[in-house]
Write an enzyme that holds these catalytic residues in place. Structure first.
Site, mmCIF file in Angstrom:
data_model
loop_
_atom_site.group_PDB
_atom_site.id
_atom_site.type_symbol
_atom_site.label_atom_id
_atom_site.label_comp_id
_atom_site.label_asym_id
_atom_site.label_seq_id
_atom_site.Cartn_x
_atom_site.Cartn_y
_atom_site.Cartn_z
ATOM 1 N N LYS A 171 12.830 6.536 12.990
ATOM 2 C CA LYS A 171 11.967 5.791 12.086
ATOM 3 C C LYS A 171 12.750 5.458 10.828
ATOM 4 O O LYS A 171 13.683 6.168 10.449
ATOM 5 C CB LYS A 171 10.695 6.567 11.736
ATOM 6 C CG LYS A 171 10.848 7.827 10.906
ATOM 7 C CD LYS A 171 11.074 7.671 9.421
ATOM 8 C CE LYS A 171 10.050 6.792 8.772
ATOM 9 N NZ LYS A 171 10.329 6.705 7.272
ATOM 10 N N THR A 182 15.859 7.259 4.346
ATOM 11 C CA THR A 182 14.442 7.378 4.702
ATOM 12 C C THR A 182 14.303 7.364 6.214
ATOM 13 O O THR A 182 13.427 6.739 6.785
ATOM 14 C CB THR A 182 13.551 6.291 4.080
ATOM 15 O OG1 THR A 182 12.213 6.778 4.034
ATOM 16 C CG2 THR A 182 13.560 4.978 4.746
ATOM 17 N N SER A 386 0.834 2.815 -4.218
ATOM 18 C CA SER A 386 -0.481 2.498 -4.760
ATOM 19 C C SER A 386 -1.325 1.690 -3.778
ATOM 20 O O SER A 386 -2.465 1.375 -4.058
ATOM 21 C CB SER A 386 -0.335 1.718 -6.076
ATOM 22 O OG SER A 386 0.428 0.543 -5.873
#
Length: 386
Positions: A171, A182, A386
């Site tokens: 991933k 990441t 967010s």
């Protein structure tokens, strides 16, 4: 095509409740042996997530029975409580599998700085353990459960002519840079190999693949690549044999990560030759790959070779302007440091872009995969938390 393809492995991917709704967010991959040799490589970032600290430590023993992975939270910058959650996760998996916690690796991905809800994670491990299977669907479910901003699962399989295989999933869609990023990768093999062989093969493979994928220059707090060897095929593998198969699987996954990078509209290959050394070639390739002026030109399908020349020149590698040549998608743009023709002869309207840079100084060469810098990348990353 995934981690369950090699003999001796089961997997599961479930919705534990770490994400909103019923999205899969926890995976379990189990090595049923007879061997348990393993190796791992981790982020070089000095800020490291709790699961990285845990898994790095236990891999010193060179053996893994299983790995637990979650999306929905990175468990990074979470202090002692975060580390305790990782430890408890390993203990729960060990209890269910009848082994020691020191045989369980843990990986996490998601937003940094938020605590994982420990009871939810532990209940998820129990649910995943109950659903373990050696089927292709189980492998695909595990690959899906680790996704964050990825749009789809990435899986790959390489079968060696001698009879062993290497499967894996990965991933990662942003914060991809040298030294992995990441990115969570689990590789499995049914080759009979010890921990030392696994370690050498994995280092070779990562050096030639994941460390040459550079989407945005960011290096994550959670990067992890694990290789588990079951030995279930009964076929022994030399370091070279295993390295070749692991590298092929990683290269496949690497291309899939590039293709699914956040906001990418171009798949760019930066190939450098004629460097004083391979290290210099890599330095130049990474500098061009990370340069925002180059990346925005790629996005605009603009064959602006001057930006590439600028990036080459500001790199830390040895460069001589009057030896520099640049070709874009097969069209010469620059020869010996001056324009070589009509820059508009290079067509960048397609998805694939090949930038060839010849430094004209030696035999060193290297290739790095990158992407463009698009509106979608900025929009997605500006609102990630967010």
């Amino acid at each position: 095509m995934s981690v369950t393809a090699p003999q001796g492995f089961r997997a599961a991917g479930i919705a534990a409740g770490l994400k909103d709704g019923e999205r899969p967010d926890l995976a379990l991959v189990v090595n049923d042996g007879p061997g348990t040799a393993a190796a791992g490589m981790f982020t070089t970032n000095q800020v490291q997530a709790a699961p990285v600290l845990w898994s790095r430590q236990i891999l010193e023993g060179g053996a893994l029975r299983a790995v637990v992975l979650n999306s929905g939270g990175a468990n990074a910058c979470t202090g002692p409580d975060g580390f305790q959650t990782t430890h408890a996760t390993a203990e729960k998996a060990a209890e269910l599998l009848g082994c020691g916690a020191v045989e369980i690796a843990v990986c996490s991905t998601g937003i940094i700085g938020e605590q994982l809800p420990r009871p939810v994670v532990l209940a998820g491990v129990e649910k995943a353990a109950a659903g373990l299977a050696a089927t292709p669907d189980a492998g695909a479910a595990a690959a899906t459960a680790v996704l964050t901003t990825d749009t789809h699962a990435k899986q790959a399989l390489t079968v060696d002519p001698s009879g062993f295989s290497v499967g894996g999933f990965a991933k990662g869609a942003g914060m991809l840079a040298p030294n992995m990023a990441t990115m969570l990768v689990v590789l499995t093999t049914d080759a009979a190999a010890d921990a030392a062989t696994c370690g050498k093969a994995l280092r070779t493979a990562v050096g030639q693949t994941f460390n040459r994928l550079d989407v945005d220059g960011g290096t994550s707090t959670n990067d992890t690549v694990l290789l588990l060897a079951s030995g279930a095929s009964g076929v022994g593998a030399t370091v070279d044999q295993l390295a070749a198969a692991v590298t092929a699987t990683c290269a496949d996954l690497c291309r899939q990560l590039q293709a699914d990078a956040e906001g990418a509209t171009k798949h760019v290959t930066v190939a450098v030759s004629g460097a004083r050394s391979e290290a210099d070639a890599l330095t130049v390739a990474h500098t061009v790959s990370q340069d925002n002026l180059c990346k925005t030109a790629f996005f605009g399908s603009d064959p602006n070779w001057g930006r590439i020349a600028m990036a080459v020149g500001r790199s830390a590698a040895e460069v001589a302007a009057d030896h520099l040549s640049i070709t874009i998608n097969g069209v010469p743009m620059c020869r010996d440091g001056v324009a070589a023709g009509d820059r508009h002869g290079a067509d960048l309207s397609g998805v694939d872009v090949l930038v060839e840079i010849d430094l004209g100084l030696g035999d060193g060469s290297a290739e790095v995969l990158t992407t463009d810098l698009s509106h979608a990348y900025v929009e997605e990353n500006s609102a990630y938390s967010s």
